[in-house]
Design an enzyme around this catalytic site. Sequence first.
Site, PDB file in Angstrom:
ATOM      1  N   ARG A 124      -1.917  -6.029  -8.332  1.00  0.00           N
ATOM      2  CA  ARG A 124      -0.699  -6.996  -7.843  1.00  0.00           C
ATOM      3  C   ARG A 124      -0.400  -8.215  -8.928  1.00  0.00           C
ATOM      4  O   ARG A 124       0.438  -8.191  -9.338  1.00  0.00           O
ATOM      5  CB  ARG A 124      -0.766  -7.595  -6.461  1.00  0.00           C
ATOM      6  CG  ARG A 124      -0.971  -6.559  -5.435  1.00  0.00           C
ATOM      7  CD  ARG A 124      -1.159  -6.763  -4.320  1.00  0.00           C
ATOM      8  NE  ARG A 124      -2.713  -7.581  -4.222  1.00  0.00           N
ATOM      9  CZ  ARG A 124      -3.578  -7.869  -3.402  1.00  0.00           C
ATOM     10  NH1 ARG A 124      -2.921  -8.357  -2.021  1.00  0.00           N
ATOM     11  NH2 ARG A 124      -4.690  -8.344  -3.596  1.00  0.00           N
ATOM     12  N   SER A 159      -3.019  -7.672   3.399  1.00  0.00           N
ATOM     13  CA  SER A 159      -3.398  -7.406   4.527  1.00  0.00           C
ATOM     14  C   SER A 159      -3.878  -8.853   5.142  1.00  0.00           C
ATOM     15  O   SER A 159      -3.624  -9.059   6.423  1.00  0.00           O
ATOM     16  CB  SER A 159      -4.483  -6.409   4.639  1.00  0.00           C
ATOM     17  OG  SER A 159      -4.133  -5.181   3.980  1.00  0.00           O
ATOM     18  N   HIS A 178       0.744  -1.290   0.220  1.00  0.00           N
ATOM     19  CA  HIS A 178      -0.132  -0.019  -0.105  1.00  0.00           C
ATOM     20  C   HIS A 178       1.104   1.148  -0.059  1.00  0.00           C
ATOM     21  O   HIS A 178       0.663   2.004  -0.806  1.00  0.00           O
ATOM     22  CB  HIS A 178      -0.860   0.146   1.302  1.00  0.00           C
ATOM     23  CG  HIS A 178      -2.049  -0.905   1.118  1.00  0.00           C
ATOM     24  ND1 HIS A 178      -2.046  -1.840   2.193  1.00  0.00           N
ATOM     25  CD2 HIS A 178      -3.048  -1.274   0.402  1.00  0.00           C
ATOM     26  CE1 HIS A 178      -3.205  -2.674   1.983  1.00  0.00           C
ATOM     27  NE2 HIS A 178      -3.772  -2.369   1.062  1.00  0.00           N
ATOM     28  N   LYS A 192     -16.700  -7.333   6.804  1.00  0.00           N
ATOM     29  CA  LYS A 192     -16.158  -8.304   7.840  1.00  0.00           C
ATOM     30  C   LYS A 192     -15.677  -7.432   9.063  1.00  0.00           C
ATOM     31  O   LYS A 192     -15.228  -6.345   8.829  1.00  0.00           O
ATOM     32  CB  LYS A 192     -14.924  -9.286   7.106  1.00  0.00           C
ATOM     33  CG  LYS A 192     -14.147  -8.259   6.433  1.00  0.00           C
ATOM     34  CD  LYS A 192     -13.261  -9.016   5.454  1.00  0.00           C
ATOM     35  CE  LYS A 192     -12.014  -7.998   4.668  1.00  0.00           C
ATOM     36  NZ  LYS A 192     -12.838  -7.262   3.761  1.00  0.00           N
TER      37      LYS A 192
HETATM   38  O1  PNS Z   1      -8.737  -2.584   0.066  1.00  0.00           O
HETATM   39  P1  PNS Z   1      -9.852  -3.170  -0.324  1.00  0.00           P
HETATM   40  O2  PNS Z   1     -10.916  -3.950   0.670  1.00  0.00           O
HETATM   41  O3  PNS Z   1     -10.109  -3.882  -1.854  1.00  0.00           O
HETATM   42  O4  PNS Z   1     -10.970  -1.859  -0.696  1.00  0.00           O
HETATM   43  C1  PNS Z   1     -12.259  -2.142  -1.446  1.00  0.00           C
HETATM   44  C2  PNS Z   1     -12.875  -0.635  -1.600  1.00  0.00           C
HETATM   45  C3  PNS Z   1     -12.975   0.064  -0.083  1.00  0.00           C
HETATM   46  C4  PNS Z   1     -12.135   0.064  -2.476  1.00  0.00           C
HETATM   47  C5  PNS Z   1     -14.643  -1.093  -1.960  1.00  0.00           C
HETATM   48  O5  PNS Z   1     -14.813  -2.019  -1.315  1.00  0.00           O
HETATM   49  C6  PNS Z   1     -15.387   0.189  -1.893  1.00  0.00           C
HETATM   50  O6  PNS Z   1     -15.077   1.129  -2.721  1.00  0.00           O
HETATM   51  N1  PNS Z   1     -16.435   0.163  -0.915  1.00  0.00           N
HETATM   52  C7  PNS Z   1     -17.358   1.350  -0.833  1.00  0.00           C
HETATM   53  C8  PNS Z   1     -18.658   0.805  -1.435  1.00  0.00           C
HETATM   54  C9  PNS Z   1     -18.936   1.002  -2.850  1.00  0.00           C
HETATM   55  O7  PNS Z   1     -18.542   2.275  -3.323  1.00  0.00           O
HETATM   56  N2  PNS Z   1     -19.214  -0.006  -3.596  1.00  0.00           N
HETATM   57  C10 PNS Z   1     -19.273  -0.018  -5.074  1.00  0.00           C
HETATM   58  C11 PNS Z   1     -18.054  -0.338  -5.731  1.00  0.00           C
HETATM   59  S1  PNS Z   1     -17.725  -1.842  -5.977  1.00  0.00           S
END
Ligand code: PNS
Length: 166
Positions: free
Chosen positions: A92, A130, A19, A43
């Site tokens: 990645r 993570s 990150h 989660k």
């Molecule tokens: O680090 P992560 O868990 O892969 O991040 C995922 C994240 C936070 C970018 C994604 O879950 C997100 O944008 N959540 C907010 C809800 C949302 O906008 N959902 C619609 C897009 S799929």
Amino acid sequence: MSEILAIYPGSFDPLTNGHLDLIERGAQIFDQLVVAVLTNLDKQPLFTSQERVEMLQVVTTAIKNVSVDTFDGLLVEYAQSKKAKAILRGIRAFSDYEYELQMALVNRQLAPQVETVFLMPAEIYSYLSSRLVKEIFQYGGSVKDMVPHVVEERLRQKLSNPVAGG
Ligand code: PNS
């Protein structure tokens, strides 16, 4: 020319060196980069959103065009509220692609003016996540080369005092 602000969203539970690598790359491309921590994780997180923000603040303090914030709900709504032109995400390995493509296209459908930009972290971090960091640490393995020092310390504290995250 107007400044380009990008959002780098994620769970960051916890932040890894991968990150941080992406933040450093993003900070070189965009005028402003906001690292946005999602608070309402599906989660149960290991770290509270405040803890996740604090760790990000510690590691980005020397990068002047990077700030840390939290968000809840739809990412594109948050991005629009910040007048962001771009959402930064890391890819990645090939296995990330499908999920990231789906998310980018859904976000584009919802907010066509916000572009998703993908960057690759250095290849030494291409295996890092993570989830793996938490697992390795919980089973007593060393995560020294995988996370910033502050994260390693917080993991150690968390293991001796495992208060539920949120
Ligand atoms: O680090 P992560 O868990 O892969 O991040 C995922 C994240 C936070 C970018 C994604 O879950 C997100 O944008 N959540 C907010 C809800 C949302 O906008 N959902 C619609 C897009 S799929």
